[in-house]
Design a protein around this motif. Structure first.
Motif, PDB file in Angstrom:
ATOM      1  N   GLU A  50       0.809  -1.216   0.000  1.00 32.85           N
ATOM      2  CA  GLU A  50       0.000   0.000   0.000  1.00 32.85           C
ATOM      3  C   GLU A  50       0.847   1.273   0.000  1.00 32.85           C
TER       4      GLU A  50
ATOM      5  N   THR B 142       4.419   3.359  -5.016  1.00 27.24           N
ATOM      6  CA  THR B 142       3.820   4.025  -6.172  1.00 27.24           C
ATOM      7  C   THR B 142       4.578   3.748  -7.465  1.00 27.24           C
TER       8      THR B 142
ATOM      9  N   LEU C 137       2.390   3.166 -10.788  1.00 30.88           N
ATOM     10  CA  LEU C 137       1.279   4.060 -11.079  1.00 30.88           C
ATOM     11  C   LEU C 137       1.586   4.893 -12.308  1.00 30.88           C
TER      12      LEU C 137
ATOM     13  N   ARG D 266       0.995   8.354 -14.624  1.00 26.47           N
ATOM     14  CA  ARG D 266       0.850   9.775 -14.295  1.00 26.47           C
ATOM     15  C   ARG D 266      -0.284  10.430 -15.077  1.00 26.47           C
TER      16      ARG D 266
ATOM     17  N   HIS E  72      -6.133   6.865 -14.567  1.00 22.60           N
ATOM     18  CA  HIS E  72      -5.305   6.890 -13.362  1.00 22.60           C
ATOM     19  C   HIS E  72      -5.924   6.013 -12.267  1.00 22.60           C
ATOM     20  N   ALA E  73      -7.220   6.128 -12.088  1.00 21.86           N
ATOM     21  CA  ALA E  73      -7.893   5.321 -11.071  1.00 21.86           C
ATOM     22  C   ALA E  73      -7.805   3.834 -11.397  1.00 21.86           C
TER      23      ALA E  73
ATOM     24  N   SER F  85      -4.230   2.692 -10.821  1.00 20.52           N
ATOM     25  CA  SER F  85      -3.973   2.635  -9.384  1.00 20.52           C
ATOM     26  C   SER F  85      -4.588   1.379  -8.772  1.00 20.52           C
ATOM     27  N   ASN F  86      -5.818   1.094  -9.154  1.00 17.64           N
ATOM     28  CA  ASN F  86      -6.479  -0.111  -8.645  1.00 17.64           C
ATOM     29  C   ASN F  86      -5.761  -1.375  -9.124  1.00 17.64           C
TER      30      ASN F  86
ATOM     31  N   TYR G   9      -2.570  -1.687 -10.005  1.00 24.47           N
ATOM     32  CA  TYR G   9      -1.294  -1.816  -9.302  1.00 24.47           C
ATOM     33  C   TYR G   9      -1.509  -2.313  -7.878  1.00 24.47           C
ATOM     34  N   THR G  10      -2.496  -1.768  -7.194  1.00 22.09           N
ATOM     35  CA  THR G  10      -2.773  -2.188  -5.818  1.00 22.09           C
ATOM     36  C   THR G  10      -3.088  -3.676  -5.760  1.00 22.09           C
TER      37      THR G  10
END
Length: 163
Positions: A86, A89, A92, A94, A100-101, A104-105, A107-108
């Motif tokens: 968590e 970054t 992620l 840019r 982006h969302a 991000s999801n 990658y998480t």
């Protein structure tokens, strides 16, 4: 292969090695140290490289084995091996908005996978290795690579929907 030729090829492969190191370590400074250690090991053991095998696969295997050794040392020294996913970054994008969302999801969720699933998935999908090449890097059978990728993709689809 001469040491000078190996140096030229190492420089060419540095971005790929660093990207893979980041996927393993989840930390830029640890990734840089891991790549540096990999380069040192490769240069000091150039006689162990077999010309009939791809140099990149040999280097990825050295990097992977160096990371396994490092995590074992960390577990002994301080009782932990990896940084919490968590707090990272590295993968992620840019961009803004929906992309982006989604990135991000994604990658998480990739970072939350067990290490053997995430590293296998990244070797094949990001680095472009074939299943056989990834199996050689990870020192596992091809079927294990196929199984890991299947499980990783199934997990991602379940968490994020169809990709």
């Amino acid at each position: 292969m001469s040491v000078e030729t190996l140096k030229v090829e190492l420089v060419r492969l540095l971005p790929n090695l660093r990207r893979y190191a980041l996927s393993l370590t989840k930390n830029p400074s640890d990734a840089d140290e891991l790549v540096q250690d990999t380069c040192f090991r490769a240069l000091s053991r150039v006689d162990q490289w077999k010309p009939d095998q791809p140099l990149s696969g040999w280097l990825f295997r050295i990097l992977h084995n160096a990371w396994i050794s490092e995590t074992r040392k960390r577990k002994v020294r301080i009782g932990q091996g990896n940084v919490d996913a968590e707090g990272t970054t590295e993968l992620l994008t840019r961009t803004t908005g929906e992309n982006h969302a989604m990135a991000s999801n994604l990658y998480t969720e990739i970072a939350a996978l067990p290490p053997q699933l995430s590293t296998t998935l990244l070797l094949v999908t990001v680095e472009g290795y074939s299943y056989k090449e990834a199996a050689d890097v990870l020192n596992v059978p091809v079927g294990t690579v196929m199984s890991r990728i299947s499980r990783a993709r199934a997990h991602l689809i379940k968490k994020l929907g169809s990709l």
